[in-house]
Design an enzyme around this catalytic site. Structure first.
Site, PDB file in Angstrom:
ATOM      1  N   THR A  45       0.841  -1.073  -0.346  1.00  0.00           N
ATOM      2  CA  THR A  45      -0.116  -0.492  -0.139  1.00  0.00           C
ATOM      3  C   THR A  45       0.861   1.094  -0.266  1.00  0.00           C
ATOM      4  OG1 THR A  45      -0.414  -0.045   2.321  1.00  0.00           O
ATOM      5  CG2 THR A  45      -2.238  -1.295   1.065  1.00  0.00           C
ATOM      6  N   GLY A  46       1.889   1.454   0.102  1.00  0.00           N
ATOM      7  CA  GLY A  46       2.726   2.407  -0.177  1.00  0.00           C
ATOM      8  C   GLY A  46       3.043   2.980  -1.157  1.00  0.00           C
ATOM      9  N   LYS A  71      -3.057  -2.529   7.604  1.00  0.00           N
ATOM     10  CA  LYS A  71      -4.071  -2.336   6.912  1.00  0.00           C
ATOM     11  C   LYS A  71      -4.264  -3.297   6.295  1.00  0.00           C
ATOM     12  CE  LYS A  71      -2.967   2.063   4.790  1.00  0.00           C
ATOM     13  NZ  LYS A  71      -2.654   2.683   4.197  1.00  0.00           N
ATOM     14  N   ILE A 124      14.306  -5.007  -3.936  1.00  0.00           N
ATOM     15  CA  ILE A 124      14.433  -3.624  -4.523  1.00  0.00           C
ATOM     16  C   ILE A 124      15.202  -1.830  -4.037  1.00  0.00           C
ATOM     17  CG2 ILE A 124      13.628  -1.519  -5.893  1.00  0.00           C
ATOM     18  CD1 ILE A 124      12.109  -4.627  -7.300  1.00  0.00           C
ATOM     19  N   THR A 125      14.746  -2.504  -2.585  1.00  0.00           N
ATOM     20  CA  THR A 125      15.259  -1.283  -1.908  1.00  0.00           C
ATOM     21  C   THR A 125      17.239  -0.778  -2.153  1.00  0.00           C
ATOM     22  OG1 THR A 125      13.832  -2.612  -0.535  1.00  0.00           O
ATOM     23  CG2 THR A 125      15.045  -0.758   0.179  1.00  0.00           C
ATOM     24  N   GLU A 126      17.350  -0.480  -1.945  1.00  0.00           N
ATOM     25  CA  GLU A 126      18.588   0.113  -2.034  1.00  0.00           C
ATOM     26  C   GLU A 126      18.884   0.659  -0.808  1.00  0.00           C
ATOM     27  OE1 GLU A 126      21.459   3.542  -4.049  1.00  0.00           O
ATOM     28  OE2 GLU A 126      19.120   3.167  -4.453  1.00  0.00           O
ATOM     29  N   TYR A 189      18.634  -1.739 -18.522  1.00  0.00           N
ATOM     30  CA  TYR A 189      17.274  -1.398 -19.741  1.00  0.00           C
ATOM     31  C   TYR A 189      18.363  -0.853 -21.295  1.00  0.00           C
ATOM     32  CZ  TYR A 189      15.502  -1.037 -15.605  1.00  0.00           C
ATOM     33  OH  TYR A 189      15.412  -0.491 -14.317  1.00  0.00           O
ATOM     34  N   HIS A 284      27.163   1.611  -6.637  1.00  0.00           N
ATOM     35  CA  HIS A 284      26.881   0.611  -5.914  1.00  0.00           C
ATOM     36  C   HIS A 284      27.650   0.131  -4.952  1.00  0.00           C
ATOM     37  CE1 HIS A 284      25.334  -0.145  -9.509  1.00  0.00           C
ATOM     38  NE2 HIS A 284      23.896   0.269  -8.791  1.00  0.00           N
TER      39      HIS A 284
END
Length: 329
Positions: A45-46, A71, A124-126, A189, A284
């Site tokens: 929900t973020g 939630k 995914i978090t950095e 990409y 990185h």
């Protein structure tokens, strides 16, 4: 933040924790993303979780719900919200989780996925504390149910089955025959664009991330690609820091280029100029030249020596693969 007591010996083991045959190797197959993959989002929900869950739904990915303890019981994007990953799996049969939570609690979210035995977790978090990821690395190597991709990565996507778990722009992907593994999101990409432009397309695209302790690395992906019936060529995108590319070169020498008909492999290594700046982190957490074999030139030479087509610009990756296909025909 997770806490664990880790010795220097453990640190060395965890940097290469899946080089020897261990239970975790059994989870490599979980990367394939079949059409029936059921995805949940941790941090559903973020803002970011909502945004990318919506894009994945539009792309065709079967997003079956997500988690947010505060939630639980509500509905979001037309799907149920659960208190935990365990509850989500029980009610939906989820087989993969996309982790979109802040750095301080990201390792705990990964730990929750591992304990719930979900087949695939994509973080995914950095900016996750490296000590926390060392704890996760130790967890991963002793189990054979959950495969981790990331953290600090764009995710994983199968254009043929329309399963997208991450932040990738769907429009540039085309179903095809090239497996891509990358430490860099933006270079991923570019490689996708090159293989789409040359009509080679992609079979599976894995963003392993640029942190020091990735859940999936080059050799894991290469093992998968070399045995995958839908993959006929490989692109490997590396950068300065660590010796993962050197190890991958040796793996390719032994298991690919020794074949009577090798699979074409092209590569680009970022950070040529950065090789002059030893000890400086370049973006990185894992991108730091520490000594012999960790600079870009050493990695490029190691790959060339075993038969990989190494290009000086990512814009040449497509043509390099076409040339390799002609060479190994």
């Amino acid at each position: 933040m997770l806490r664990s007591t880790v010795s220097k010996a453990s640190l060395k083991i965890c940097r290469h924790f899946h080089r020897e045959s261990i239970p975790y190797d059994k989870t490599i197959k979980n990367l394939l993303l079949p059409k029936d993959t059921k995805v949940i989002f941790q941090g559903f929900t973020g803002k970011q979780g909502t945004f990318h869950a919506s894009i994945s739904q539009e792309y065709g990915t079967n997003v079956v719900g997500g988690t947010n303890p505060k939630k639980a019981g509500q509905t979001h994007l037309g799907q149920p919200v659960f208190a935990s990953v365990k509850d989500a799996i029980k009610e939906t049969g989820a087989t993969a989780s996309a982790i979109f939570v802040p750095p301080p609690i990201a390792a705990a979210a990964i730990k929750e996925s591992i304990e719930a035995e979900i087949p695939l977790a994509v973080c995914i978090t950095e900016g996750i504390p490296q000590h926390d990821m060392l704890y996760i690395a130790e967890m991963l190597q002793t189990q054979d149910k959950t495969r981790l991709v990331g953290p600090n990565c764009p995710g994983i996507i199968n254009p043929a089955t329309k399963v997208r778990i991450g932040i990738q722009p769907p429009k540039i992907f085309q179903a095809g025959k090239i497996g891509i593994i990358s430490r860099s999101g933006t270079l991923t990409y570019e490689a996708v664009q090159q293989t789409t432009k040359t009509d080679l397309g992609q079979s599976l695209v894995i963003g392993m991330g640029g942190d020091a302790f990735p859940g999936t690395d080059f050799i894991d992906a290469l093992k998968l690609f070399l045995e995958d019936e839908t993959t006929e060529g490989i692109i490997m995108l590396g950068e300065i820091g660590g010796k993962a590319e050197i190890e991958a070169a040796q793996f390719l020498k032994e298991y690919n280029f020794s074949r009577s008909k090798p699979m074409p492999v092209a590569s680009f290594i970022a950070g040529t100029v950065a090789g002059q700046m030893k000890g400086v982190r370049m973006g990185h957490s894992g991108a730091i030249v520490e000594g012999s074999g960790t600079d870009a030139e050493s990695k490029k030479q190691a790959l060339r020596d075993v038969g990989v087509a190494v290009v000086e610009s990512p814009g040449y990756l497509g043509q390099a693969l076409l040339d390799q296909f002609a060479k190994f025909k």
